[in-house]
Scaffold this active site. Structure first.
Site, PDB file in Angstrom:
ATOM      1  N   THR A 198     -50.325  -2.975 -68.166  1.00 22.04           N
ATOM      2  CA  THR A 198     -50.971  -4.289 -68.277  1.00 22.04           C
ATOM      3  C   THR A 198     -51.801  -4.365 -69.555  1.00 22.04           C
ATOM      4  O   THR A 198     -51.764  -5.371 -70.270  1.00 22.04           O
ATOM      5  CB  THR A 198     -51.860  -4.552 -67.043  1.00 22.04           C
ATOM      6  OG1 THR A 198     -51.018  -4.566 -65.898  1.00 22.04           O
ATOM      7  CG2 THR A 198     -52.583  -5.886 -67.128  1.00 22.04           C
ATOM      8  N   GLU A 235     -59.928  -4.398 -60.192  1.00 18.57           N
ATOM      9  CA  GLU A 235     -59.042  -4.829 -61.284  1.00 18.57           C
ATOM     10  C   GLU A 235     -59.622  -4.408 -62.630  1.00 18.57           C
ATOM     11  O   GLU A 235     -58.885  -4.039 -63.545  1.00 18.57           O
ATOM     12  CB  GLU A 235     -58.865  -6.359 -61.266  1.00 18.57           C
ATOM     13  CG  GLU A 235     -57.946  -6.873 -60.177  1.00 18.57           C
ATOM     14  CD  GLU A 235     -56.487  -6.496 -60.398  1.00 18.57           C
ATOM     15  OE1 GLU A 235     -56.196  -5.322 -60.700  1.00 18.57           O
ATOM     16  OE2 GLU A 235     -55.626  -7.367 -60.236  1.00 18.57           O
TER      17      GLU A 235
HETATM   18  N1  HSE Z   1     -52.654 -12.255 -65.350  1.00 16.38           N
HETATM   19  C1  HSE Z   1     -52.526 -10.852 -65.620  1.00 16.38           C
HETATM   20  C2  HSE Z   1     -51.670 -10.668 -66.864  1.00 16.38           C
HETATM   21  C3  HSE Z   1     -51.897 -10.177 -64.451  1.00 16.38           C
HETATM   22  O1  HSE Z   1     -50.658 -11.350 -66.978  1.00 16.38           O
HETATM   23  O2  HSE Z   1     -52.022  -9.851 -67.714  1.00 16.38           O
HETATM   24  C4  HSE Z   1     -51.808  -8.687 -64.620  1.00 16.38           C
HETATM   25  O3  HSE Z   1     -51.326  -8.144 -63.429  1.00 16.38           O
END
Ligand code: HSE
Length: 306
Positions: free
Chosen positions: A180, A128
């Protein structure tokens, strides 16, 4: 064991109000991963999908996880991994988490399960980090444990598997790009106390609803006053799709992970299917291609395939 084949599920992170701490595994879509043990310390990665992801282990999400595991084990064995992704990268459905978690899980099985679930999550978090710059575990944890999980803390890692309510998930992935890293960048650095109080009420309500199997409580807790108002502007028709899903009988829902996918929870399959049709129709209408998935919450996480 010389060979392992896995089905690795998509995951919905955040579950609306639980930014970076809640996540849920779903049954569809799933990646397929195959692992072979090599008698030399080499790592070979193949992708058989169409996404053009790098196969150099140091640049590949599964690769960096396996390099960390090999370094830790100081082993003379190596691995050949074949990955077929059905979870499109950048969908907000935990694509990178699936590669990372699948890698840790597959190699752990090949080696006779030396690592616990929590240790696998720890290795997978390096994947990640490569994908988004942050070691978050809210997708990886449900992928490995199944059901809905709470990451009470990432450092030190403290994962609490919750449960698997008997609900249907509708997820739509409109074909627009939301990175992201960008979706994290636009978030406010400070929040108002009033909003924080509302948000932790919702998170506590959602966790209680999940553990008590109280669907009405789950529904009224699926509300996000902090992240959704900022991120939803990146997703075409978000407010309309949410409103129409609730009209159609969804308990609630919102952005899946950092988007652009949107998910809804429903008690009945019929409702979930009706919402899927509506979502597809709404995106067709504005000429945006979309993929729609309807499945139950996945209670097992990663599965082995014969
Ligand atoms: N919790 C993370 C976000 C997940 O919302 O940025 C990203 O896949």
């Amino acid at each position: 064991m010389k060979k392992v084949k896995l089905k690795v599920p998509a995951t919905v992170a955040n579950l609306v109000c639980g930014f970076d701490i809640l996540g849920m595994a779903v049954n569809e879509p799933c990646d397929e991963m195959e692992f072979r043990l090599l008698d030399r310390p080499e790592l070979i990665i193949h992708h058989t999908d169409e996404y053009g992801l790098p196969e150099d282990p140091e640049k590949n999400v599964a690769g960096v996880v396996l390099l960390k595991m090999m370094e830790h084990l100081k082993t003379n064995q190596g691995f050949e991994v074949t990955i077929h992704k059905n979870i499109k990268p950048g969908s907000g459905l935990g694509s990178s988490a699936a590669s990372a978690a699948g890698a840790a899980y597959g190699v752990n099985m090949l080696l006779g399960n030396p690592f616990s679930e929590e240790e696998m999550v720890r290795f997978a978090m390096f994947g990640e980090e490569l994908a988004s710059g942050v070691q978050h575990a809210d997708n990886i944890a449900p992928c490995i444990y199944g059901g809905i999980t709470l990451v009470k803390s990432s450092h030190p890692l403290d994962i609490i598997p919750l449960s698997t309510p008997d609900l249907f998930v509708t997820a739509v992935h409109p074909q627009v790009e939301v990175k992201t890293s960008d979706a994290r960048q636009i978030l406010k650095k400070n929040i108002r106390m009033k909003d924080a109080v509302q948000q932790w009420g919702n998170i506590a309500g959602l966790v209680a609803g999940i553990l008590k199997n109280d669907f009405a409580l789950i529904g009224r807790s699926l509300s996000d006053v902090i992240v959704e108002p900022v991120r939803s502007i990146l997703i075409p028709k978000f407010d309309l799709i949410k409103a129409r899903s609730l009209e159609a009988g969804a308990l609630g829902g919102g952005i899946s992970g950092s988007g652009p996918s949107v998910f809804m929870l429903s008690e009945k399959k019929q409702t979930a299917n009706k919402i899927a049709e509506m979502m597809k129709w709404e995106y067709d209408e504005i000429g945006v291609d979309s993929f729609v998935y309807v499945s139950k919450i996945n209670d097992r996480g990663i599965k082995t395939v014969n």
